[in-house]
Design a protein around this motif. Structure first.
Motif, PDB file in Angstrom:
ATOM      1  N   THR A  70       0.907  -1.178   0.087  1.00 47.88           N
ATOM      2  CA  THR A  70       0.036   0.181  -0.143  1.00 47.88           C
ATOM      3  C   THR A  70       0.921   1.294   0.104  1.00 47.88           C
ATOM      4  OG1 THR A  70       0.147   0.238   2.280  1.00 47.88           O
ATOM      5  CG2 THR A  70      -1.690  -1.227   1.443  1.00 47.88           C
ATOM      6  N   LEU A  71       0.145   2.459  -0.278  1.00 48.71           N
ATOM      7  CA  LEU A  71       1.059   3.789  -0.395  1.00 48.71           C
ATOM      8  C   LEU A  71       1.321   4.188   1.142  1.00 48.71           C
ATOM      9  CD1 LEU A  71       2.118   5.835  -2.054  1.00 48.71           C
ATOM     10  CD2 LEU A  71       0.014   7.158  -1.454  1.00 48.71           C
TER      11      LEU A  71
ATOM     12  N   PRO B   3       0.740  -1.286  -8.804  1.00 47.38           N
ATOM     13  CA  PRO B   3      -0.096   0.066  -8.624  1.00 47.38           C
ATOM     14  C   PRO B   3      -0.286   0.317  -7.160  1.00 47.38           C
ATOM     15  CG  PRO B   3      -1.494  -1.501  -9.915  1.00 47.38           C
ATOM     16  CD  PRO B   3      -0.031  -2.132  -9.607  1.00 47.38           C
ATOM     17  N   LEU B   4       0.272   1.327  -6.590  1.00 49.07           N
ATOM     18  CA  LEU B   4      -0.309   1.595  -5.085  1.00 49.07           C
ATOM     19  C   LEU B   4      -1.463   2.523  -5.184  1.00 49.07           C
ATOM     20  CD1 LEU B   4       2.984   1.796  -3.354  1.00 49.07           C
ATOM     21  CD2 LEU B   4       1.708  -0.336  -3.646  1.00 49.07           C
ATOM     22  N   ALA B   5      -1.663   3.549  -6.191  1.00 50.25           N
ATOM     23  CA  ALA B   5      -2.670   4.555  -6.048  1.00 50.25           C
ATOM     24  C   ALA B   5      -2.618   5.415  -7.377  1.00 50.25           C
ATOM     25  CB  ALA B   5      -1.982   5.552  -4.872  1.00 50.25           C
ATOM     26  N   VAL B   6      -3.853   5.778  -7.770  1.00 49.69           N
ATOM     27  CA  VAL B   6      -3.834   6.468  -8.871  1.00 49.69           C
ATOM     28  C   VAL B   6      -4.302   7.829  -8.821  1.00 49.69           C
ATOM     29  CG1 VAL B   6      -4.842   4.544 -10.329  1.00 49.69           C
ATOM     30  CG2 VAL B   6      -6.484   6.035  -9.112  1.00 49.69           C
TER      31      VAL B   6
ATOM     32  N   ARG C 193     -11.572   9.764  -9.970  1.00 47.88           N
ATOM     33  CA  ARG C 193     -12.055   8.582  -9.795  1.00 47.88           C
ATOM     34  C   ARG C 193     -11.335   7.232 -10.007  1.00 47.88           C
ATOM     35  NH1 ARG C 193     -17.762   9.531 -12.882  1.00 47.88           N
ATOM     36  NH2 ARG C 193     -18.776  11.145 -11.353  1.00 47.88           N
ATOM     37  N   ARG C 194     -11.568   6.082  -9.503  1.00 44.31           N
ATOM     38  CA  ARG C 194     -10.582   5.078  -9.639  1.00 44.31           C
ATOM     39  C   ARG C 194     -10.625   4.755 -11.239  1.00 44.31           C
ATOM     40  NH1 ARG C 194     -10.706   0.156  -4.990  1.00 44.31           N
ATOM     41  NH2 ARG C 194     -10.721   1.888  -3.342  1.00 44.31           N
TER      42      ARG C 194
ATOM     43  N   PRO D 273      -9.170  -1.359 -11.122  1.00 48.62           N
ATOM     44  CA  PRO D 273     -10.258  -0.892 -10.257  1.00 48.62           C
ATOM     45  C   PRO D 273     -10.079  -1.325  -8.708  1.00 48.62           C
ATOM     46  CG  PRO D 273     -10.402  -3.011 -11.684  1.00 48.62           C
ATOM     47  CD  PRO D 273      -9.428  -2.182 -11.877  1.00 48.62           C
ATOM     48  N   GLN D 274      -8.726  -2.210  -8.525  1.00 48.54           N
ATOM     49  CA  GLN D 274      -8.617  -2.367  -6.921  1.00 48.54           C
ATOM     50  C   GLN D 274      -7.666  -1.365  -6.660  1.00 48.54           C
ATOM     51  OE1 GLN D 274     -10.439  -4.655  -5.775  1.00 48.54           O
ATOM     52  NE2 GLN D 274     -11.143  -5.094  -8.041  1.00 48.54           N
ATOM     53  N   THR D 275      -7.320  -0.537  -7.467  1.00 50.09           N
ATOM     54  CA  THR D 275      -6.321   0.851  -6.636  1.00 50.09           C
ATOM     55  C   THR D 275      -7.055   1.886  -6.246  1.00 50.09           C
ATOM     56  OG1 THR D 275      -4.554  -0.394  -8.131  1.00 50.09           O
ATOM     57  CG2 THR D 275      -4.183   1.898  -7.373  1.00 50.09           C
ATOM     58  N   PRO D 276      -6.698   2.170  -5.215  1.00 53.92           N
ATOM     59  CA  PRO D 276      -7.417   3.586  -4.560  1.00 53.92           C
ATOM     60  C   PRO D 276      -6.661   4.710  -5.265  1.00 53.92           C
ATOM     61  CG  PRO D 276      -5.793   2.911  -2.888  1.00 53.92           C
ATOM     62  CD  PRO D 276      -5.736   1.721  -3.996  1.00 53.92           C
ATOM     63  N   THR D 277      -7.535   5.752  -5.210  1.00 52.21           N
ATOM     64  CA  THR D 277      -7.108   7.260  -5.763  1.00 52.21           C
ATOM     65  C   THR D 277      -6.364   7.912  -4.474  1.00 52.21           C
ATOM     66  OG1 THR D 277      -9.231   8.371  -4.850  1.00 52.21           O
ATOM     67  CG2 THR D 277      -9.346   7.332  -7.159  1.00 52.21           C
ATOM     68  N   LEU D 278      -5.661   8.705  -4.990  1.00 50.54           N
ATOM     69  CA  LEU D 278      -4.794   9.822  -3.962  1.00 50.54           C
ATOM     70  C   LEU D 278      -5.848  10.226  -2.919  1.00 50.54           C
ATOM     71  CD1 LEU D 278      -1.795  11.289  -5.845  1.00 50.54           C
ATOM     72  CD2 LEU D 278      -1.716   9.221  -4.186  1.00 50.54           C
ATOM     73  N   GLU D 279      -6.997  10.752  -3.576  1.00 53.69           N
ATOM     74  CA  GLU D 279      -8.202  11.536  -2.642  1.00 53.69           C
ATOM     75  C   GLU D 279      -8.481  10.560  -1.693  1.00 53.69           C
ATOM     76  OE1 GLU D 279      -9.400  15.628  -5.367  1.00 53.69           O
ATOM     77  OE2 GLU D 279     -10.951  14.304  -4.243  1.00 53.69           O
ATOM     78  N   GLU D 280      -9.078   9.199  -2.118  1.00 54.97           N
ATOM     79  CA  GLU D 280      -9.375   8.431  -1.180  1.00 54.97           C
ATOM     80  C   GLU D 280      -8.417   8.012   0.121  1.00 54.97           C
ATOM     81  OE1 GLU D 280     -11.372   4.562  -2.741  1.00 54.97           O
ATOM     82  OE2 GLU D 280     -10.560   5.350  -4.514  1.00 54.97           O
ATOM     83  N   LEU D 281      -7.212   8.320  -0.271  1.00 54.93           N
ATOM     84  CA  LEU D 281      -6.162   8.067   0.660  1.00 54.93           C
ATOM     85  C   LEU D 281      -5.804   9.061   1.588  1.00 54.93           C
ATOM     86  CD1 LEU D 281      -3.657   5.973  -1.351  1.00 54.93           C
ATOM     87  CD2 LEU D 281      -5.395   5.051   0.264  1.00 54.93           C
TER      88      LEU D 281
END
Length: 316
Positions: free
Chosen positions: A134-135, A214-217, A221-222, A227-235
């Protein structure tokens, strides 16, 4: 960046239909300068554009890679070229950030912006075998090992540089930020364990499936590609650049008739079924603007990216 995207949507609603191609390219070769090394995200898009345009032009379309200075060296080559439509630049956000940092001999206003291509979200990724799932784990590793965890980008002045710096600051500066000359060399750097992580274009990560994790996009939106990788805003990270904008520009002074012919050729290429499939496979968001509309959009980008560059200390 949301402001920029919102303005783009408004401009798109005003875009008229494209005219047919005029008498261009007059039998002489058309060179598209890619200001990065071969194999990176910008180069991959340029080569797909080359194939699509080549199908209906009576002259060869060639790619010339001129990497260095965060796209500044290749941009300078185009700034010095004759404004006859035979030397073009794969331009975009990298052109804006490089010029704002003084890495080019002129500003984006000293280019003719002819037709835009797409937006391409970024991906924060590591080697598939790395211990970071994870990030958050990558951030914690950096904080526990000062100076040892590194994150690479595609070149000084490029938008991936701005993204790496902005994320590093937002995370509490856990990493050392390392420049490469283009996405291809960044990929080699991560695969070879020269750097721990990288800020990649989506197409670069797709091309290394099973080798990069991939750890984050960066998109709002994803991504359908991850599709399993979270966005930076989600984090919890906001205000980070959401990806690259790419376009076709040329030296200042290209006759408007020729500019319209180039824009029409690009529009035909973007309606090519292979281009459409390529865009879907690589998560590229179509953003066609031509000439005056694109000139205005580059003006909006310049204002927005100036603000972000000042925030992370890359310009005063």
């Amino acid at each position: 960046m949301r402001t920029v995207l919102a303005v783009l949507v408004l401009i798109l609603l005003l875009v008229p239909g494209t005219a047919g191609a005029a008498a261009w390219p007059e039998g002489r070769a058309v060179t598209i300068v890619v200001p990065f090394a071969a194999g990176g995200g910008t180069d991959i898009i340029a080569r797909q554009l080359q194939r699509a345009m080549q199908r209906f032009l009576d002259a060869p379309v060639v790619i010339r890679n001129i990497p260095g200075a965060g796209s500044g060296i290749g941009t300078n080559e185009v700034l010095r070229a004759r404004p006859d439509g035979h030397t073009l630049l794969l331009s975009g956000t990298h052109t804006v950030t490089a010029s704002l940092q003084g890495l080019t001999a002129g500003s984006v206003a000293q280019l003719d912006h002819i037709a835009s291509l797409n937006w391409d979200a970024f991906v924060i990724g590591v080697l598939e075998g790395a211990p970071y799932k994870t990030l958050k784990e990558l951030i914690e590793a950096g904080k526990q090992n000062p100076g040892k965890v590194t994150i690479g980008h595609a070149g000084v002045g490029a938008l991936t540089h701005l993204t790496a710096e902005a994320l590093n600051r937002a995370a509490g500066t856990p990493w050392t930020v390392v420049p490469f000359e283009g996405g291809a060399r960044l990929i080699a750097g991560v695969l070879g364990n020269v750097v721990t992580a990288g800020v990649f274009s989506q197409s670069e990560v797709v091309g290394q499936a099973g080798r990069l994790r991939p750890l984050a996009v960066t998109s709002q939106r994803r991504s359908p590609l991850f599709p399993q990788t979270p966005t930076l805003e989600e984090l919890g990270f906001k205000g980070i650049p959401q990806g690259s904008f790419r376009a076709v520009s040329g030296p200042k002074g290209i006759p408007m008739e020729t500019r319209r012919a180039i824009a029409a050729a690009v529009a035909r290429a973007m309606n090519d079924p292979e281009w459409i499939a390529f865009s879907r496979q690589n998560g590229l968001v179509k953003t066609y603007l031509a000439n005056e509309d694109l000139e205005r959009y580059f003006g909006v980008l310049t204002i927005e990216l100036s603000r972000l560059l000042r925030q992370v200390g890359l310009i005063k």
